[in-house]
Design a protein around this motif. Structure first.
Motif, PDB file in Angstrom:
ATOM      1  N   ARG A 187       0.756 -80.221  10.879  1.00 25.81           N
ATOM      2  CA  ARG A 187       2.046 -79.506  11.752  1.00 25.81           C
ATOM      3  C   ARG A 187       2.488 -78.546  10.452  1.00 25.81           C
ATOM      4  NH1 ARG A 187       0.150 -80.043  17.039  1.00 25.81           N
ATOM      5  NH2 ARG A 187      -0.364 -81.578  17.380  1.00 25.81           N
ATOM      6  N   LYS A 188       4.105 -78.108  11.356  1.00 23.38           N
ATOM      7  CA  LYS A 188       4.321 -77.937  10.005  1.00 23.38           C
ATOM      8  C   LYS A 188       3.772 -76.280  10.178  1.00 23.38           C
ATOM      9  CE  LYS A 188       5.666 -79.432   5.766  1.00 23.38           C
ATOM     10  NZ  LYS A 188       7.616 -79.116   6.209  1.00 23.38           N
ATOM     11  N   GLY A 189       3.608 -75.531  11.018  1.00 20.95           N
ATOM     12  CA  GLY A 189       2.849 -74.405  11.342  1.00 20.95           C
ATOM     13  C   GLY A 189       4.453 -72.997  11.736  1.00 20.95           C
ATOM     14  N   THR A 190       3.774 -71.709  11.035  1.00 15.92           N
ATOM     15  CA  THR A 190       4.840 -71.083  11.204  1.00 15.92           C
ATOM     16  C   THR A 190       4.935 -70.638  12.972  1.00 15.92           C
ATOM     17  OG1 THR A 190       3.700 -69.580   9.882  1.00 15.92           O
ATOM     18  CG2 THR A 190       5.842 -70.413   9.463  1.00 15.92           C
ATOM     19  N   VAL A 191       5.435 -69.871  13.544  1.00 17.97           N
ATOM     20  CA  VAL A 191       5.350 -69.203  15.040  1.00 17.97           C
ATOM     21  C   VAL A 191       5.120 -67.697  14.940  1.00 17.97           C
ATOM     22  CG1 VAL A 191       6.346 -68.283  16.851  1.00 17.97           C
ATOM     23  CG2 VAL A 191       7.412 -71.009  16.164  1.00 17.97           C
ATOM     24  N   CYS A 192       3.600 -67.610  15.381  1.00 22.85           N
ATOM     25  CA  CYS A 192       3.147 -66.373  15.760  1.00 22.85           C
ATOM     26  C   CYS A 192       2.386 -65.525  16.355  1.00 22.85           C
ATOM     27  CB  CYS A 192       1.861 -65.832  13.628  1.00 22.85           C
ATOM     28  SG  CYS A 192       0.379 -67.018  14.642  1.00 22.85           S
ATOM     29  N   THR A 193       1.891 -64.856  16.192  1.00 19.26           N
ATOM     30  CA  THR A 193       0.969 -64.004  18.006  1.00 19.26           C
ATOM     31  C   THR A 193      -0.660 -63.796  16.892  1.00 19.26           C
ATOM     32  OG1 THR A 193       1.736 -61.950  18.123  1.00 19.26           O
ATOM     33  CG2 THR A 193       3.377 -63.208  18.927  1.00 19.26           C
ATOM     34  N   PRO A 194      -1.530 -63.903  18.136  1.00 20.04           N
ATOM     35  CA  PRO A 194      -2.887 -63.724  17.228  1.00 20.04           C
ATOM     36  C   PRO A 194      -2.702 -62.086  17.013  1.00 20.04           C
ATOM     37  CG  PRO A 194      -2.512 -64.142  19.129  1.00 20.04           C
ATOM     38  CD  PRO A 194      -1.142 -64.303  19.335  1.00 20.04           C
ATOM     39  N   GLU A 195      -1.895 -61.146  16.972  1.00 14.70           N
ATOM     40  CA  GLU A 195      -1.650 -59.400  16.958  1.00 14.70           C
ATOM     41  C   GLU A 195      -0.539 -59.836  15.340  1.00 14.70           C
ATOM     42  OE1 GLU A 195      -1.357 -60.690  20.051  1.00 14.70           O
ATOM     43  OE2 GLU A 195      -2.607 -59.567  20.154  1.00 14.70           O
ATOM     44  N   THR A 196       0.281 -60.679  15.531  1.00 15.45           N
ATOM     45  CA  THR A 196       0.707 -60.490  14.041  1.00 15.45           C
ATOM     46  C   THR A 196       0.737 -61.680  12.798  1.00 15.45           C
ATOM     47  OG1 THR A 196       3.001 -62.085  15.557  1.00 15.45           O
ATOM     48  CG2 THR A 196       3.247 -59.328  15.666  1.00 15.45           C
ATOM     49  N   ILE A 197       0.382 -62.236  13.190  1.00 13.83           N
ATOM     50  CA  ILE A 197      -0.272 -63.031  12.120  1.00 13.83           C
ATOM     51  C   ILE A 197      -0.015 -63.632  10.841  1.00 13.83           C
ATOM     52  CG2 ILE A 197      -2.449 -63.799  13.032  1.00 13.83           C
ATOM     53  CD1 ILE A 197      -2.663 -66.647  11.869  1.00 13.83           C
ATOM     54  N   ASP A 198       0.372 -63.443   9.627  1.00 12.02           N
ATOM     55  CA  ASP A 198      -0.367 -62.798   8.272  1.00 12.02           C
ATOM     56  C   ASP A 198      -0.787 -64.156   7.609  1.00 12.02           C
ATOM     57  OD1 ASP A 198       0.283 -62.244   5.596  1.00 12.02           O
ATOM     58  OD2 ASP A 198       2.610 -63.087   5.488  1.00 12.02           O
ATOM     59  N   ARG A 199      -1.999 -63.288   7.417  1.00 13.87           N
ATOM     60  CA  ARG A 199      -3.307 -63.499   6.884  1.00 13.87           C
ATOM     61  C   ARG A 199      -3.344 -64.252   4.968  1.00 13.87           C
ATOM     62  NH1 ARG A 199      -5.490 -66.058  10.725  1.00 13.87           N
ATOM     63  NH2 ARG A 199      -6.876 -64.435  12.503  1.00 13.87           N
ATOM     64  N   THR A 200      -2.252 -63.363   5.098  1.00 14.73           N
ATOM     65  CA  THR A 200      -1.694 -63.901   3.291  1.00 14.73           C
ATOM     66  C   THR A 200      -0.817 -65.064   2.937  1.00 14.73           C
ATOM     67  OG1 THR A 200      -1.309 -61.681   2.789  1.00 14.73           O
ATOM     68  CG2 THR A 200      -0.789 -63.446   1.488  1.00 14.73           C
ATOM     69  N   VAL A 201      -2.029 -66.069   1.874  1.00  8.39           N
ATOM     70  CA  VAL A 201      -1.498 -67.174   1.752  1.00  8.39           C
ATOM     71  C   VAL A 201      -0.583 -67.138   0.525  1.00  8.39           C
ATOM     72  CG1 VAL A 201      -1.690 -69.660   1.229  1.00  8.39           C
ATOM     73  CG2 VAL A 201      -3.161 -68.026   3.222  1.00  8.39           C
ATOM     74  N   TYR A 202       1.376 -67.691   0.371  1.00  8.50           N
ATOM     75  CA  TYR A 202       1.195 -67.041  -0.737  1.00  8.50           C
ATOM     76  C   TYR A 202       1.396 -67.924  -2.152  1.00  8.50           C
ATOM     77  CZ  TYR A 202       2.544 -63.554   2.273  1.00  8.50           C
ATOM     78  OH  TYR A 202       3.612 -62.008   3.038  1.00  8.50           O
ATOM     79  N   ASP A 203       1.767 -68.016  -3.121  1.00 10.56           N
ATOM     80  CA  ASP A 203       1.940 -69.422  -4.226  1.00 10.56           C
ATOM     81  C   ASP A 203       2.683 -70.715  -4.486  1.00 10.56           C
ATOM     82  OD1 ASP A 203      -0.134 -68.130  -5.434  1.00 10.56           O
ATOM     83  OD2 ASP A 203       1.167 -66.822  -6.910  1.00 10.56           O
ATOM     84  N   HIS A 204       3.651 -70.128  -3.074  1.00  8.61           N
ATOM     85  CA  HIS A 204       5.136 -70.996  -3.468  1.00  8.61           C
ATOM     86  C   HIS A 204       4.156 -71.810  -1.824  1.00  8.61           C
ATOM     87  CE1 HIS A 204       6.540 -69.751   1.169  1.00  8.61           C
ATOM     88  NE2 HIS A 204       6.200 -68.333   0.741  1.00  8.61           N
ATOM     89  N   GLU A 205       3.350 -71.277  -0.360  1.00 12.59           N
ATOM     90  CA  GLU A 205       2.683 -72.685   0.124  1.00 12.59           C
ATOM     91  C   GLU A 205       1.733 -73.166  -0.352  1.00 12.59           C
ATOM     92  OE1 GLU A 205       3.470 -69.792   3.889  1.00 12.59           O
ATOM     93  OE2 GLU A 205       1.110 -68.869   2.293  1.00 12.59           O
ATOM     94  N   VAL A 206       0.613 -72.470  -1.841  1.00 12.03           N
ATOM     95  CA  VAL A 206       0.042 -73.624  -2.125  1.00 12.03           C
ATOM     96  C   VAL A 206       0.596 -75.109  -3.436  1.00 12.03           C
ATOM     97  CG1 VAL A 206      -1.867 -73.472  -4.019  1.00 12.03           C
ATOM     98  CG2 VAL A 206      -1.962 -71.501  -2.208  1.00 12.03           C
ATOM     99  N   ARG A 207       1.641 -74.268  -3.701  1.00 10.94           N
ATOM    100  CA  ARG A 207       1.980 -75.118  -4.900  1.00 10.94           C
ATOM    101  C   ARG A 207       3.037 -76.447  -3.781  1.00 10.94           C
ATOM    102  NH1 ARG A 207       4.514 -70.965  -6.576  1.00 10.94           N
ATOM    103  NH2 ARG A 207       6.634 -70.669  -6.009  1.00 10.94           N
ATOM    104  N   ALA A 208       3.777 -76.251  -2.865  1.00 16.17           N
ATOM    105  CA  ALA A 208       4.194 -76.604  -1.506  1.00 16.17           C
ATOM    106  C   ALA A 208       2.972 -77.690  -0.807  1.00 16.17           C
ATOM    107  CB  ALA A 208       4.723 -76.261  -0.371  1.00 16.17           C
ATOM    108  N   MET A 209       2.020 -77.593  -0.708  1.00 14.28           N
ATOM    109  CA  MET A 209       0.163 -78.080  -0.388  1.00 14.28           C
ATOM    110  C   MET A 209       0.381 -79.493  -1.950  1.00 14.28           C
ATOM    111  SD  MET A 209      -1.332 -78.627   2.174  1.00 14.28           S
ATOM    112  CE  MET A 209      -1.253 -80.677   1.957  1.00 14.28           C
TER     113      MET A 209
END
Ligand SMILES: Cc1cc2nc3c(=O)[nH]c(=O)nc-3n(C[C@H](O)[C@H](O)[C@H](O)COP(=O)(O)OP(=O)(O)OC[C@H]3O[C@@H](n4cnc5c(N)ncnc54)[C@H](O)[C@@H]3O)c2cc1C
Length: 386
Positions: free
Chosen positions: A274-296
């Motif tokens: 889970r732990k997603g962020t709220v979005c819409t199909p039009e506004t979803i940010d498709r970039t994945v950031y370094d801090h997200e990779v580090r958290a994983m």
């Protein structure tokens, strides 16, 4: 004038493509309308792999549907020759009182599903990539494994077409209305207007805009899938040796992952459940950031020490959550004669794709289904609480 089609299916992603196949196989004249191309990456049915399992911590009520879904996945593989399922086994891991372990065990016991309980030492012995704490245990299920979402959608599109369905891609539905006297529906696209006796809506993450009158407050979430190349190579991670896993920590956070299915260069996929962020199909940010990779990678380090070796890539996908994370599969309460809805799959729908196709075909053609779907009624109290 009689409607041109028996059934129009809106959306040909995971659920809609399965519905189109099952409807066409029963002899219905089917039109499928899809906003994007066949098998695309802009909805919820992409990313190379999905977990399937029968011990279902979410609710034991899903188990009979899973048993049927397993049969239909086997049938799909036989009918198309495409690889859709790999039953490499799975571990549901955490403390004994975690939802992942306790809920899986309760459903396995209730439905008499084959399973084994492993203590931490046994987990480390059988699956040396996993390094659980001494107080963690796992439910092992040999029939768990992974599904290939793109192959599954392609297989259903193929069978629907072979069964005579007209499937139109790059043709979004702009609006629809019921025909006077309950005779069916009229469905509009930029190109055309079509009529049918029945409409089936399988909108994925577009549910909030297409099903405003359903009374369910959907939350669309951006989710990330990560691929890492393990230190020392993928040999210990191949599906012949490595299970899928769902691993809950003491704080209730679940991560899950897969064996390395794409060869030595493809790495192994992991994600937060889970732990997603709220979005819409039009506004979803498709970039994945370094801090997200580090958290994983930080999550993986203590649990699968070799896995976060080298980050390879990441991709985004959308969950369509209902408040209680149970599905919505129903005749539309506001249009009970002509419209069937399957949505709100809340991040755990893929393993049900073929059985949802079957249920939707039942509902559209007969108004009812022998499958147990009471949990998926949009009028259940927990579906309305935002
Ligand atoms: C990262 C991630 C991991 C997941 N992991 C698992 C897992 O391990 N196991 C599991 O069981 N499930 C998992 N799921 C959930 C599962 O993948 C989804 O529940 C399932 O794919 C949903 O299928 P769908 O048909 O509802 O949506 P989609 O496949 O997105 O289909 C909806 C379709 O409707 C189309 N559409 C929308 N609006 C229109 C319009 N106006 N006109 C025409 N067409 C339209 C869209 O283009 C789309 O093709 C995961 C999901 C994600 C995102």
């Amino acid at each position: 004038m009689a409607p041109t089609y028996d059934v129009i299916v809106l959306g040909l992603g995971g659920m809609g493509s399965a519905a189109a196949h099952h409807l066409a196989a029963r002899g219905a004249r089917v039109l499928g309308l899809e906003k994007f191309g066949p098998v695309h990456h802009r909805g919820s049915s992409h990313g190379g792999s999905r977990i399937t399992r029968q011990s279902y911590f979410e609710d034991p009520a899903y188990v009979p549907l899973l048993l049927r879904s397993y049969e239909l996945y086997e049938q799909l593989e036989r009918d198309t020759g495409r690889e859709v399922a790999t039953l490499c086994g799975g571990v549901m891991l955490g403390r004994p009182d975690s939802r992942t372990v306790g809920g899986s065990l309760a459903s396995a016991r209730q439905w008499d599903l084959p399973h084994e309980m492993l203590d931490a030492k046994e987990i480390r012995r059988r699956f040396p990539t996993l390094t659980p704490h001494d107080d963690e245990v796992a439910l092992y299920e040999a029939r768990a494994g992974l599904l290939r979402p793109e192959n599954t959608v392609a297989a259903h599109v193929q069978l629907a077409t072979q069964g005579g369905a007209d499937l139109h891609f790059e043709e979004p539905v702009t609006r629809w209305e019921e025909l006077p006297g309950g005779a069916g529906v009229r469905v509009h696209t930029h190109e055309n207007t079509y009529t049918a006796g029945q409409l089936v809506i399988c909108p994925g993450a577009w549910a909030p805009q297409l099903l405003t009158d359903l009374g369910v407050p959907f939350t669309i979430e951006r989710q990330i899938m990560y691929w890492f190349a393990p230190d020392g190579g993928t040999a210990p991670y191949v599906p012949e040796r490595h299970p899928i896993y769902i691993w809950e920590d003491a704080a209730g956070v679940q991560i899950y992952g897969f064996p390395a299915i794409d060869g030595p260069e493809g790495g192994a996929k992991v994600a937060f459940f889970r732990k997603g962020t709220v979005c819409t199909p039009e506004t979803i940010d498709r970039t994945v950031y370094d801090h997200e990779v580090r958290a994983m990678a930080d999550q993986l380090g203590p649990r699968l020490p070799t896995l976060p070796g080298r980050f390879l890539k990441a991709a985004t996908c959308m969950y369509s959550n209902t408040p209680d994370e149970h599905f919505v599969i129903t005749r539309h309460p506001a249009h009970p004669e002509n419209v069937t809805v399957a949505c709100g799959f809340s991040g755990h729908g893929f393993k049900f794709v073929p059985v949802v196709g079957e249920i939707v075909a039942d509902l559209a053609l007969t108004g009812t289904t022998p499958h147990p779907i009471d949990l998926f009624d949009p009028r259940r109290p927990a579906a309305a609480v935002a």
